[in-house]
Write a protein that holds these residues in place. Structure first.
Motif, PDB file in Angstrom:
ATOM      1  N   THR A  74       0.822  -1.374   0.096  1.00 33.03           N
ATOM      2  CA  THR A  74      -0.026   0.074  -0.046  1.00 33.03           C
ATOM      3  C   THR A  74       0.917   1.273   0.001  1.00 33.03           C
ATOM      4  O   THR A  74       0.389   2.129  -0.196  1.00 33.03           O
ATOM      5  N   GLY A  75       2.166   1.040  -0.054  1.00 33.56           N
ATOM      6  CA  GLY A  75       2.989   2.168  -0.029  1.00 33.56           C
ATOM      7  C   GLY A  75       3.081   3.122   1.370  1.00 33.56           C
ATOM      8  O   GLY A  75       3.788   4.135   1.078  1.00 33.56           O
ATOM      9  N   VAL A  76       2.985   2.367   2.385  1.00 37.97           N
ATOM     10  CA  VAL A  76       3.048   3.126   3.572  1.00 37.97           C
ATOM     11  C   VAL A  76       4.419   3.519   4.072  1.00 37.97           C
ATOM     12  O   VAL A  76       4.858   4.321   4.584  1.00 37.97           O
ATOM     13  N   TYR A  77       5.421   2.548   3.560  1.00 35.59           N
ATOM     14  CA  TYR A  77       6.479   2.550   3.900  1.00 35.59           C
ATOM     15  C   TYR A  77       7.446   3.355   2.759  1.00 35.59           C
ATOM     16  O   TYR A  77       7.124   2.733   1.640  1.00 35.59           O
TER      17      TYR A  77
ATOM     18  N   SER B 197      -4.535   7.634   4.721  1.00 33.67           N
ATOM     19  CA  SER B 197      -5.486   7.373   3.648  1.00 33.67           C
ATOM     20  C   SER B 197      -5.607   5.713   3.140  1.00 33.67           C
ATOM     21  O   SER B 197      -6.676   5.604   2.704  1.00 33.67           O
ATOM     22  N   VAL B 198      -4.678   5.065   3.310  1.00 35.62           N
ATOM     23  CA  VAL B 198      -4.719   3.615   3.397  1.00 35.62           C
ATOM     24  C   VAL B 198      -6.245   3.173   4.141  1.00 35.62           C
ATOM     25  O   VAL B 198      -6.837   2.409   3.657  1.00 35.62           O
ATOM     26  N   PHE B 199      -6.154   3.581   5.441  1.00 32.62           N
ATOM     27  CA  PHE B 199      -7.124   3.062   6.189  1.00 32.62           C
ATOM     28  C   PHE B 199      -8.444   3.785   5.832  1.00 32.62           C
ATOM     29  O   PHE B 199      -9.440   3.429   6.711  1.00 32.62           O
ATOM     30  N   THR B 200      -8.514   5.008   5.223  1.00 31.00           N
ATOM     31  CA  THR B 200      -9.602   5.608   5.235  1.00 31.00           C
ATOM     32  C   THR B 200     -10.427   5.712   3.598  1.00 31.00           C
ATOM     33  O   THR B 200     -11.332   6.147   3.474  1.00 31.00           O
TER      34      THR B 200
ATOM     35  N   LYS C 160      -3.701   8.128  13.980  1.00 25.70           N
ATOM     36  CA  LYS C 160      -2.895   9.269  14.745  1.00 25.70           C
ATOM     37  C   LYS C 160      -2.380   8.449  15.900  1.00 25.70           C
ATOM     38  O   LYS C 160      -1.413   8.533  16.333  1.00 25.70           O
ATOM     39  N   GLU C 161      -3.118   8.022  16.920  1.00 27.56           N
ATOM     40  CA  GLU C 161      -2.935   7.254  18.209  1.00 27.56           C
ATOM     41  C   GLU C 161      -1.975   6.139  18.184  1.00 27.56           C
ATOM     42  O   GLU C 161      -0.987   6.161  18.812  1.00 27.56           O
ATOM     43  N   CYS C 162      -2.199   5.250  17.018  1.00 27.23           N
ATOM     44  CA  CYS C 162      -1.250   4.225  16.784  1.00 27.23           C
ATOM     45  C   CYS C 162       0.047   4.378  16.342  1.00 27.23           C
ATOM     46  O   CYS C 162       0.968   4.019  16.750  1.00 27.23           O
ATOM     47  N   SER C 163       0.067   5.397  15.377  1.00 29.05           N
ATOM     48  CA  SER C 163       1.240   5.915  14.701  1.00 29.05           C
ATOM     49  C   SER C 163       2.184   6.570  15.866  1.00 29.05           C
ATOM     50  O   SER C 163       3.337   5.894  15.787  1.00 29.05           O
ATOM     51  N   ALA C 164       1.563   7.260  16.826  1.00 25.82           N
ATOM     52  CA  ALA C 164       2.372   7.760  17.906  1.00 25.82           C
ATOM     53  C   ALA C 164       2.867   6.584  19.033  1.00 25.82           C
ATOM     54  O   ALA C 164       4.282   6.498  19.546  1.00 25.82           O
TER      55      ALA C 164
ATOM     56  N   ASP D 227       5.034   6.487   6.736  1.00 24.32           N
ATOM     57  CA  ASP D 227       4.471   7.847   5.934  1.00 24.32           C
ATOM     58  C   ASP D 227       3.074   7.979   6.612  1.00 24.32           C
ATOM     59  O   ASP D 227       2.013   7.276   6.166  1.00 24.32           O
ATOM     60  N   GLU D 228       2.741   8.636   7.705  1.00 20.61           N
ATOM     61  CA  GLU D 228       1.651   8.440   8.411  1.00 20.61           C
ATOM     62  C   GLU D 228       0.642   9.187   7.523  1.00 20.61           C
ATOM     63  O   GLU D 228      -0.508   8.608   7.818  1.00 20.61           O
ATOM     64  N   LYS D 229       0.776  10.285   6.738  1.00 19.14           N
ATOM     65  CA  LYS D 229      -0.232  10.626   5.902  1.00 19.14           C
ATOM     66  C   LYS D 229      -0.727   9.667   4.771  1.00 19.14           C
ATOM     67  O   LYS D 229      -2.173   9.422   4.649  1.00 19.14           O
ATOM     68  N   LYS D 230       0.163   8.709   4.379  1.00 17.28           N
ATOM     69  CA  LYS D 230      -0.248   7.651   3.642  1.00 17.28           C
ATOM     70  C   LYS D 230      -0.983   6.399   4.289  1.00 17.28           C
ATOM     71  O   LYS D 230      -2.029   5.916   3.984  1.00 17.28           O
TER      72      LYS D 230
END
Length: 203
Positions: A87-90, A103-106, A124-128, A97-100
């Motif tokens: 999904t291109g998250v990394y 978007s992947v989850f929404t 946001k919570e899980c990324s932190a 890439d938190e923005k990506k």
């Protein structure tokens, strides 16, 4: 949630369900309920079903680990990393890439969906939380590399599994009240989750 996606979701969450609940409040004793928590709120499919299915085929999960009360934690790191890589998250430096990720989850949710704000908050919570566990993830990868080549399979970053697990379980925990199953057991489960971690449900 059903079929292949449902099986994968349950497997990914197993590490949380079977996790040690160190630091949990003393009031978080096991609930004496017969209801499966996942029947209390049907969360939407947050990941691309095709990608999930492909990664499930490439990195199958031990069926025994999915058996109820098996006491086994399925090996999900490689499947989860496969999902996020596809999904291109990394990025190329393997940085998140938190923005990506958001978007992947929404992307599968309509803008008016009652889940949109819940999912964004969960990401946001899980990324932190993942950022705070960087050193722990690095140690886990190093430990895998030490045993690599002894029939243990590929070395995969546990951060991906943590993120997918954390986001799904956080979304479940914050299920909108009007979308919850109405029953005494489910009411007890969500009341319990206000003060206790999701993992405490199956300690």
């Amino acid at each position: 949630m059903n079929g292949m996606y449902g099986k994968v979701f349950l497997a990914l969450c197993a590490s949380t369900l079977l996790a040690t609940v160190a630091g949990a409040p003393s009031t978080c004793g096991k609930l004496d309920l017969q209801t499966d928590p996942f029947t209390c709120c049907t969360i939407p499919k947050l990941l691309n079903v095709s990608i999930v299915s492909t990664c499930f085929e490439d990195f199958p999960i031990d069926k025994d680990a999915l058996a109820k009360d098996s006491g086994m934690v399925p090996k999900t790191e490689c499947m989860s990393e496969c999902i996020l890589n596809n999904t291109g998250v990394y990025n190329r430096k393997l940085e998140l890439d938190e923005k990506k990720l958001t978007s992947v989850f929404t992307d599968s949710l309509p803008e008016t969906s009652p889940w949109m704000s819940v999912v964004r908050k969960a990401v946001k919570e899980c990324s932190a939380k993942a950022a705070k566990k960087d050193k722990e993830f690095d140690k886990a990868v190093a430990a895998q590399k030490k045993t690599a080549g002894k029939g243990t399979g590929p070395v995969c970053n546990p951060e991906a599994s943590f993120l997918i697990d954390c986001i799904h379980t956080t979304v479940f925990t914050q299920c909108p009240v009007n979308l919850r199953t109405a029953s005494n057991d489910c009411d007890a489960i969500f009341k319990f989750l206000k003060n206790c971690p999701f993992s405490a449900l199956r300690q």
